[in-house]
Design a protein around this motif. Sequence first.
Motif, PDB file in Angstrom:
ATOM      1  N   LEU A   1      11.286  -2.686  -5.244  1.00 10.11           N
ATOM      2  CA  LEU A   1      12.171  -2.531  -6.284  1.00 10.11           C
ATOM      3  C   LEU A   1      10.966  -1.097  -7.106  1.00 10.11           C
ATOM      4  O   LEU A   1      10.335  -1.220  -6.547  1.00 10.11           O
ATOM      5  CB  LEU A   1      11.682  -3.397  -7.421  1.00 10.11           C
ATOM      6  CG  LEU A   1      11.992  -4.999  -6.801  1.00 10.11           C
ATOM      7  CD1 LEU A   1      11.533  -6.358  -7.892  1.00 10.11           C
ATOM      8  CD2 LEU A   1      13.017  -5.212  -8.198  1.00 10.11           C
ATOM      9  N   PRO A   2      12.207  -0.664  -7.771  1.00  7.19           N
ATOM     10  CA  PRO A   2      11.542   0.863  -8.713  1.00  7.19           C
ATOM     11  C   PRO A   2      10.424  -0.078  -9.288  1.00  7.19           C
ATOM     12  O   PRO A   2      10.392  -0.577 -10.077  1.00  7.19           O
ATOM     13  CB  PRO A   2      12.333   0.625  -9.545  1.00  7.19           C
ATOM     14  CG  PRO A   2      13.571   0.142  -9.581  1.00  7.19           C
ATOM     15  CD  PRO A   2      13.717  -1.145  -8.726  1.00  7.19           C
ATOM     16  N   GLY A   3       9.234   1.080  -9.392  1.00  8.89           N
ATOM     17  CA  GLY A   3       7.672   0.988  -9.971  1.00  8.89           C
ATOM     18  C   GLY A   3       6.758  -0.014  -9.776  1.00  8.89           C
ATOM     19  O   GLY A   3       6.222  -0.215 -10.704  1.00  8.89           O
ATOM     20  N   LEU A   4       6.346  -0.523  -8.717  1.00 13.29           N
ATOM     21  CA  LEU A   4       6.179  -1.328  -8.228  1.00 13.29           C
ATOM     22  C   LEU A   4       4.758  -0.577  -8.085  1.00 13.29           C
ATOM     23  O   LEU A   4       4.697   0.010  -7.672  1.00 13.29           O
ATOM     24  CB  LEU A   4       6.288  -2.488  -7.043  1.00 13.29           C
ATOM     25  CG  LEU A   4       7.233  -3.854  -6.487  1.00 13.29           C
ATOM     26  CD1 LEU A   4       7.916  -4.007  -5.158  1.00 13.29           C
ATOM     27  CD2 LEU A   4       7.260  -4.526  -7.194  1.00 13.29           C
TER      28      LEU A   4
ATOM     29  N   SER B   1       2.283   7.055  -4.361  1.00 16.31           N
ATOM     30  CA  SER B   1       3.181   7.608  -5.373  1.00 16.31           C
ATOM     31  C   SER B   1       4.143   6.178  -5.880  1.00 16.31           C
ATOM     32  O   SER B   1       4.235   5.397  -5.018  1.00 16.31           O
ATOM     33  CB  SER B   1       4.057   8.302  -5.111  1.00 16.31           C
ATOM     34  OG  SER B   1       5.339   7.780  -6.069  1.00 16.31           O
ATOM     35  N   LYS B   2       4.199   5.610  -7.287  1.00  7.69           N
ATOM     36  CA  LYS B   2       4.854   4.423  -7.311  1.00  7.69           C
ATOM     37  C   LYS B   2       6.440   4.356  -6.574  1.00  7.69           C
ATOM     38  O   LYS B   2       6.922   3.461  -6.902  1.00  7.69           O
ATOM     39  CB  LYS B   2       4.593   3.778  -8.797  1.00  7.69           C
ATOM     40  CG  LYS B   2       2.994   3.422  -9.337  1.00  7.69           C
ATOM     41  CD  LYS B   2       3.385   2.125 -10.566  1.00  7.69           C
ATOM     42  CE  LYS B   2       3.246   3.142 -11.758  1.00  7.69           C
ATOM     43  NZ  LYS B   2       3.245   2.781 -13.119  1.00  7.69           N
ATOM     44  N   LYS B   3       6.528   4.992  -6.693  1.00  6.14           N
ATOM     45  CA  LYS B   3       7.979   5.715  -6.485  1.00  6.14           C
ATOM     46  C   LYS B   3       8.886   5.159  -5.208  1.00  6.14           C
ATOM     47  O   LYS B   3       9.870   5.299  -4.417  1.00  6.14           O
ATOM     48  CB  LYS B   3       8.423   6.779  -7.086  1.00  6.14           C
ATOM     49  CG  LYS B   3       8.558   6.923  -8.232  1.00  6.14           C
ATOM     50  CD  LYS B   3       9.594   8.686  -8.449  1.00  6.14           C
ATOM     51  CE  LYS B   3       9.624   8.208  -9.921  1.00  6.14           C
ATOM     52  NZ  LYS B   3       9.994   8.279 -11.289  1.00  6.14           N
TER      53      LYS B   3
ATOM     54  N   SER C   1       0.249  -1.308  -0.067  1.00  6.36           N
ATOM     55  CA  SER C   1      -0.042   0.140   0.093  1.00  6.36           C
ATOM     56  C   SER C   1       0.469   1.164   0.152  1.00  6.36           C
ATOM     57  O   SER C   1       0.336   2.497  -0.556  1.00  6.36           O
ATOM     58  CB  SER C   1      -1.033  -0.154   0.873  1.00  6.36           C
ATOM     59  OG  SER C   1      -0.168   0.235   2.971  1.00  6.36           O
ATOM     60  N   THR C   2       1.786   0.957   0.742  1.00  5.52           N
ATOM     61  CA  THR C   2       2.928   2.283   0.245  1.00  5.52           C
ATOM     62  C   THR C   2       3.033   2.945  -1.033  1.00  5.52           C
ATOM     63  O   THR C   2       3.522   3.882  -0.978  1.00  5.52           O
ATOM     64  CB  THR C   2       4.313   1.657   0.743  1.00  5.52           C
ATOM     65  OG1 THR C   2       4.545   0.956   1.719  1.00  5.52           O
ATOM     66  CG2 THR C   2       5.535   2.926   0.979  1.00  5.52           C
TER      67      THR C   2
END
Length: 442
Positions: free
Chosen positions: A172-175, A163-165, A158-159
């Motif tokens: 990992l980037p962009g989860l 923002s996807k970042k 949910s983090t």
Amino acid sequence: MYKNIKKNSKKLQKYAHDIIPGLSGLLGKRPEMYLPGGTWPTYYKKAKGIKIWGIDGKKYLDFTMVGIGTSVLGYADKEINKAAFDAIKSGSMTTLNPPEDVELAEELLKIHPWADSVKYARTGGESMSIAVRLSRAFTGKDKILFCGYHGWHDWYLSTNLKSKKKLDSHLLPGLEPLGVPKGLAGSTIPFKFNDWKDLNTIVKKKAKDCAAIILEPCRETFPDKKYLKEIRKIASKNNCVLIFDEITSGWRINTGGAHQKFKINPDIVVYGKTIANGIPMGAIVGKKKIMSLALKTFVSSSFWSEKIGPSCALTFIKKHKKLNLGKKLNVIGLKIKKIWKDAAKKNNLEIDIFGINPLATFKLKTKNWPVTITFFIQEMLKYNILASDRCYANYAHDEKSLNTYRNACEKVFKRIADLEKKGTLKKHLENPVKQMGFTRLT
Ligand SMILES: Cc1ncc(COP(=O)(O)O)c(C=O)c1O
């Protein structure tokens, strides 16, 4: 179909991708994380120590994380296997409970005199979810401060709703937080590990609204002792449960948690991975006033009551203590780091080496790291070595296998240096560039 291709890894991988999304239950076991294109062995027939036999019968030495960090004694350890077989023979899942639960709780509480209560699960992520639920139940607060990776569950992913970042530097980037209820947006607050600025501007400021502060006590580096002390102070002052996630760091440098080195006690410590040397097991150890909330909120699962997990964990802890395994893993980890350092130096390659000794990682400072590491894995495989940019020290990494690894590393680093100079490294890739894994975990 399976019957006809069961000894052909390349074909089996392709078929598996069709009928099992991602091929494996674990992101880190997808072949694309090592070598895309079918060359990575991917499936195994049997394993012993750090030796693994692929489904075609080929033998490899494992110089990766060795079972994703679950098996510091080596695969198929004789004593762990005996404990597992004995548990199976006596009926591993019955209407009644295994008394090993009680013996193991006593052992864990001896290691952690500040704690007086234990619960069990079987995987790391679910153990962390239990700790989070208990913290929320105990404090009546919803938000969670955390750094690093703690499992795939909704509370964690949910983090990235805001923002996807947000998880870029923790996992990992962009989860994509697809399927995670949007109502959870803002319920978690990430901060950087061992970073005094984040400590002052995020942790200190937000703690009063948070149920828990969660971190691994170490992985890439040891924290400043003062840093952990300060985190402890903030948690106590603001009625936050301090949770140390020792799922990966536990049992690496001592018989217990890495946090014990700093003499800072959490309110809950969580173990998983290697606590039963490859047998599924998770333990949540904490203060009774928090843990007893498990009776009020609902935390329950059938297989958290089976016998193999606690039997093997007990055997593991006893053997770990007897061998003084933490010390041994530290020495082996140091040797692994030295192999990389020497091989780089011999070939005029610049190298960064990270991680506490038993959880070591390296990165060569070449023009294109994803190309370099793919080439490294590809070439090490030709020496029948499973390798990556990280190597978790293992009791079964003996002198003979370390020598084999050293010789192979020297040769492959030499090739990297030569091809890098000519600018032709990429041309020598026989497979597509690998998918890059975890960026930074603490
Ligand atoms: C620190 C930490 N926490 C939690 C987890 C999740 O554990 P599991 O994969 O057993 O669910 C991991 C797994 O890599 C981990 O390293």
